[in-house]
Design a protein around this motif. Structure first.
Motif, mmCIF file in Angstrom:
data_model
loop_
_atom_site.group_PDB
_atom_site.id
_atom_site.type_symbol
_atom_site.label_atom_id
_atom_site.label_comp_id
_atom_site.label_asym_id
_atom_site.label_seq_id
_atom_site.Cartn_x
_atom_site.Cartn_y
_atom_site.Cartn_z
ATOM 1 N N ALA A 1 2.669 -80.463 10.312
ATOM 2 C CA ALA A 1 4.113 -80.552 10.078
ATOM 3 C C ALA A 1 4.750 -81.515 11.082
ATOM 4 C CB ALA A 1 4.758 -79.177 10.201
ATOM 5 N N GLU A 2 5.704 -82.295 10.611
ATOM 6 C CA GLU A 2 6.453 -83.194 11.492
ATOM 7 C C GLU A 2 7.797 -82.600 11.908
ATOM 8 O OE1 GLU A 2 5.856 -87.508 9.867
ATOM 9 O OE2 GLU A 2 5.487 -86.063 8.260
ATOM 10 N N TRP A 3 8.264 -81.636 11.131
ATOM 11 C CA TRP A 3 9.549 -81.003 11.443
ATOM 12 C C TRP A 3 9.415 -79.522 11.095
ATOM 13 C CZ3 TRP A 3 14.895 -82.780 9.043
ATOM 14 C CH2 TRP A 3 15.946 -82.300 9.847
ATOM 15 N N ILE A 4 9.700 -78.651 12.067
ATOM 16 C CA ILE A 4 9.653 -77.204 11.849
ATOM 17 C C ILE A 4 11.071 -76.668 12.007
ATOM 18 C CG2 ILE A 4 8.551 -75.032 12.461
ATOM 19 C CD1 ILE A 4 6.416 -76.630 13.957
ATOM 20 N N ILE A 5 11.568 -76.000 10.973
ATOM 21 C CA ILE A 5 12.957 -75.531 10.940
ATOM 22 C C ILE A 5 12.959 -74.016 10.803
ATOM 23 C CG2 ILE A 5 15.128 -75.632 9.643
ATOM 24 C CD1 ILE A 5 14.143 -78.456 8.660
ATOM 25 N N TYR A 6 13.590 -73.340 11.754
ATOM 26 C CA TYR A 6 13.659 -71.882 11.764
ATOM 27 C C TYR A 6 15.078 -71.450 11.409
ATOM 28 C CZ TYR A 6 9.282 -72.133 14.437
ATOM 29 O OH TYR A 6 7.995 -72.380 14.860
ATOM 30 N N VAL A 7 15.214 -70.627 10.384
ATOM 31 C CA VAL A 7 16.537 -70.190 9.925
ATOM 32 C C VAL A 7 16.706 -68.709 10.247
ATOM 33 C CG1 VAL A 7 18.144 -70.139 7.985
ATOM 34 C CG2 VAL A 7 16.338 -71.876 8.049
ATOM 35 N N THR A 8 17.408 -68.411 11.341
ATOM 36 C CA THR A 8 17.692 -67.036 11.746
ATOM 37 C C THR A 8 19.105 -66.982 12.321
ATOM 38 O OG1 THR A 8 16.996 -67.124 14.065
ATOM 39 C CG2 THR A 8 15.255 -66.807 12.434
ATOM 40 N N ALA B 1 11.185 -79.501 16.422
ATOM 41 C CA ALA B 1 11.498 -78.152 15.938
ATOM 42 C C ALA B 1 12.980 -77.902 16.148
ATOM 43 C CB ALA B 1 10.674 -77.107 16.681
ATOM 44 N N ASN B 2 13.610 -77.254 15.186
ATOM 45 C CA ASN B 2 15.034 -76.918 15.272
ATOM 46 C C ASN B 2 15.271 -75.477 14.864
ATOM 47 O OD1 ASN B 2 15.350 -80.116 14.631
ATOM 48 N ND2 ASN B 2 17.087 -79.339 15.783
ATOM 49 N N HIS B 3 16.191 -74.842 15.561
ATOM 50 C CA HIS B 3 16.651 -73.517 15.149
ATOM 51 C C HIS B 3 17.950 -73.686 14.383
ATOM 52 C CE1 HIS B 3 18.878 -69.582 16.098
ATOM 53 N NE2 HIS B 3 17.995 -69.336 15.144
ATOM 54 N N ALA C 1 7.446 -81.008 6.221
ATOM 55 C CA ALA C 1 8.254 -80.115 7.054
ATOM 56 C C ALA C 1 7.917 -78.668 6.728
ATOM 57 C CB ALA C 1 9.746 -80.366 6.820
ATOM 58 N N VAL C 2 8.079 -77.804 7.708
ATOM 59 C CA VAL C 2 7.990 -76.361 7.512
ATOM 60 C C VAL C 2 9.396 -75.794 7.620
ATOM 61 C CG1 VAL C 2 7.257 -74.180 8.549
ATOM 62 C CG2 VAL C 2 5.632 -76.056 8.345
ATOM 63 N N VAL C 3 9.807 -75.009 6.637
ATOM 64 C CA VAL C 3 11.071 -74.272 6.724
ATOM 65 C C VAL C 3 10.727 -72.790 6.773
ATOM 66 C CG1 VAL C 3 13.318 -73.815 5.707
ATOM 67 C CG2 VAL C 3 12.294 -76.081 5.460
ATOM 68 N N ASP C 4 11.001 -72.172 7.913
ATOM 69 C CA ASP C 4 10.715 -70.757 8.167
ATOM 70 C C ASP C 4 12.012 -69.993 7.927
ATOM 71 O OD1 ASP C 4 10.624 -68.275 9.579
ATOM 72 O OD2 ASP C 4 9.071 -69.016 10.918
ATOM 73 N N PHE C 5 12.066 -69.232 6.829
ATOM 74 C CA PHE C 5 13.329 -68.564 6.506
ATOM 75 C C PHE C 5 13.086 -67.223 5.833
ATOM 76 C CE2 PHE C 5 12.208 -70.962 2.746
ATOM 77 C CZ PHE C 5 12.771 -70.322 1.648
#
Length: 659
Positions: free
Chosen positions: A408-415, A446-448, A200-204
């Motif tokens: 990546a199988e799951w990309i998570i954006y934290v904003t 992908a999830n925000h 997973a990618v966690v973009d934060f």
């Protein structure tokens, strides 16, 4: 002694795709984590929750796509009590209603007195099988059959059927005790959830270069780090990504101002430039007021993007100064992250836009290039009318890179929640391109992860008295200072070394700030209040850290060797409060899994607080030291401490062992 924070391994940069030009000298990875490069907004738009359902479809868009229901099937890999029960009821469903092959077991923890768990399939099954020649005469009969057909298992003590077919299950206290004993022997990893993805990618965090990190960055950094930690504990490889704002027109302004203010700029140090935020404001004022300077700045952007060494070197220097400031925050928070900012993805944008254009997704509109998306009254602009790129073009390039290069199988954006619509549009464009599956329940996905505002006690955005935003470093330092003052007031400075006092003040102060954020549902605003955060009563980090320290004190006072006790003693749960505590310990894995899959750290906080409350009740009614049950109860104390420490770690909080 104080436990040192556990470090996180950094993921090495992957080489760029051979079909694209290389990025412009990507910066070295940061050991610490930054914040929200995107627009901050107080919009009330809410993102999707990211709930994973068991009846997901399999995606056929990529070989690595995996359905959310593709969990491990053998009992050894089932990480939670709830999943093990679901496995038993799945077998019962296959026997009870063999023609209904797509029915998933509906198992939930009970809050009443009928049992510990409940299977709730009977009511939903009845309308499906009614009139099909079934032998059943209503939901209660279906429930009775489900109970009868449960495979024999030592985990179940007894079952009963209530109301319209609810199957209530009481878990065997002996099985609970054995499971806890096994965890103590083999480690808390025994209870790690088993998710159906591998990477997973966690973009934060993602701050803007040359701008101060402030309290507004707090939530993204803390929430993102906790989500990454929970996924990592669940055996998912996490790429912690810091998408900093390090590219764009503002750098022409900053570079020209650097040249002007420091003719000998190549030797200008962080100390010489001073407050980078003030440097940014001064350059912006000059840009707005001086047309000649503005023209130079605009030309500087072209030279920077063209790769002229002088401008690239100045850009690197400005970025490095910002990184050193960011690092001060991440060091305090114990957060690790790898930087791949806007500049990294910029070279990929033309190729990605060409792919989208070849699919017929990009159209011309009023001089700009856009993607029209169903359900939105505005298009997604991917190339501005002046030919420049924007957030959408960068984010589409990042999604493409993360799916195709980083796998990546799951990309998570934290904003913040104000960016919800932007991400909804970007995700929808990616779905139209075939990069993401059309449904929301298949991988890759992908999830925000949106979050609300940090408010002051006046109910407005948290600021200092002179209306400036609060610097995050100053806020964290104040938390430590207040924590240290409270410890000194309690006389701990006379009992501890100066190092112990400093480390405890940091653990309690920083932990209080983190927990006060994480215990709230992330979608809501919360009020920042030091007095409440540092209160040693109620649902606070201070209370929980003190509770853990008291458990450690009980174990120390017993004088027993816990490692030896694990080998020679057995846990028994004869008292009702022992059983309640034991069952709650065993529910750790399913709570972590719920917090992960729904992207809600507050679920884990609630579990931790309830664990502390259950232990307090147990200890009040079940004396430990000097009693016949001492060995068993000491093992329960140890198990509680182990689970609490793992919860602290997942929340990014350093435990304390004496207080």
């Amino acid at each position: 002694m104080i436990a040192a924070p556990v470090g996180r391994a950094l993921v090495l940069l992957l080489p760029p795709a051979s079909t694209f030009p290389p990025p412009p000298s990507p910066p070295p990875p940061l050991l610490f984590s930054p914040f929200n490069r995107r627009r901050s907004s107080a919009s009330s738009l809410l993102p999707s929750s990211g709930i994973l359902r068991a009846n997901s479809k399999r995606s056929v868009l990529a070989p690595r796509s995996r359905t959310i229901s593709a969990m491990a099937n053998d009992e050894e890999t089932l990480g939670s009590l709830k999943k093990q029960l679901a496995k038993l009821f799945e077998a019962s469903l296959r026997v009870t209603v063999p023609t209904e092959t797509d029915v998933e077991p509906l198992v939930a923890a009970c809050t009443g007195n009928f049992g510990d768990y409940q299977c709730n399939n009977a009511m939903s099954l009845w309308p499906r099988i009614k009139g099909k020649g079934t032998e059943f005469r209503g939901p209660p009969a279906v429930g009775q059959a489900l109970m009868k057909n449960i495979p024999q298992s030592e985990m179940i003590e007894k079952c009963s059927v209530a109301g319209p077919g609810f199957v209530n299950v009481v878990i065997s206290k002996n099985w609970i005790a054995k499971s806890i004993q096994k965890m103590l022997t083999h480690g808390i990893g025994e209870w790690a959830p088993r998710l159906s993805i591998q990477r997973a990618v966690v973009d934060f965090s993602s701050p803007n270069i040359a701008k101060e990190m402030h309290v507004g960055h707090l939530r993204s950094t803390i929430i993102g780090d906790t989500l990454a930690r929970m996924l990592e504990f669940s055996n998912v490889e996490v790429l912690r990504r810091n998408h900093v704002g390090d590219w764009g027109t503002q750098f022409g302004m900053l570079i020209e101002f650097l040249f002007e203010k420091f003719p000998n700029w190549e030797h200008a140090s962080e100390t010489a430039i001073g407050d980078l935020q003030a440097f940014y404001k001064a350059s912006k004022q000059r840009f707005d007021e001086d047309p000649v300077f503005k023209e130079r700045a605009q030309k500087a952007v072209v030279k920077l993007q063209g790769g002229e060494p002088k401008y690239r070197k100045a850009w690197t220097q400005i970025c490095d100064i910002s990184r050193s400031e960011f690092a001060k925050v991440y060091q305090r928070l114990g957060v690790t992250i790898e930087e791949k900012g806007e500049s990294f993805y910029n070279p990929y944008i033309p190729g990605v836009l060409e792919k989208l254009s070849n699919l017929g997704l990009i159209e011309e509109s009023q001089g700009a290039r856009v993607i029209f998306l169903e359900g939105f009254n505005i298009p997604l602009i991917v190339v501005k009318s002046d030919g420049g790129y924007n957030y959408a073009s960068t984010d589409l390039a990042a999604i493409w890179y993360r799916l195709n290069e980083e796998k990546a199988e799951w990309i998570i954006y934290v904003t913040d929640v104000g960016q919800s619509q932007h991400f909804e549009m970007v995700f929808k464009a990616a779905k139209r391109a075939g990069w993401l599956p059309a449904d929301n329940n298949s991988y890759p996905r992908a999830n925000h992860v949106g979050f609300g505002l940090v408010l002051g006690e006046d109910g407005k955005r948290f600021r200092t008295r002179n209306t400036e935003v609060v610097r995050l470093v100053d806020l964290l330092d104040e938390a430590k200072t207040r924590s240290k003052a409270a410890l000194i007031e309690r006389g701990k400075d006379k009992e501890w070394t100066e190092d112990e006092l400093e480390q405890t003040a940091e653990a309690v102060g920083y932990g209080a700030v983190k927990y006060a954020d994480l215990k709230n549902n992330r979608l809501t605003n919360y009020t920042f209040n030091f007095d409440q955060m540092l209160n040693d009563k109620g649902n606070t980090a201070v209370y929980l850290l003190y509770a853990h320290a008291r458990i450690c004190s009980i174990i120390r006072k017993s004088g027993k060797d816990m490692e030896e006790l694990k080998k020679t003693a057995e846990i028994s749960l004869d008292h009702p409060d022992e059983r309640v505590l034991g069952l709650h310990l065993l529910q750790f894995a399913e709570n972590v899994e719920e917090a992960c899959t729904n992207l809600l750290p507050n679920v884990l906080c609630e579990y931790l607080y309830n664990l502390s409350e259950n232990f307090t009740k147990f200890y009040s009614n079940c004396p430990v030291i000097g009693k016949p049950e001492e060995a068993s109860r000491l093992l329960l104390c140890e198990a509680t401490a182990v689970v609490m420490r793992q919860c602290f770690h997942l929340l990014g909080i350093v435990p304390v062992y004496k207080i």
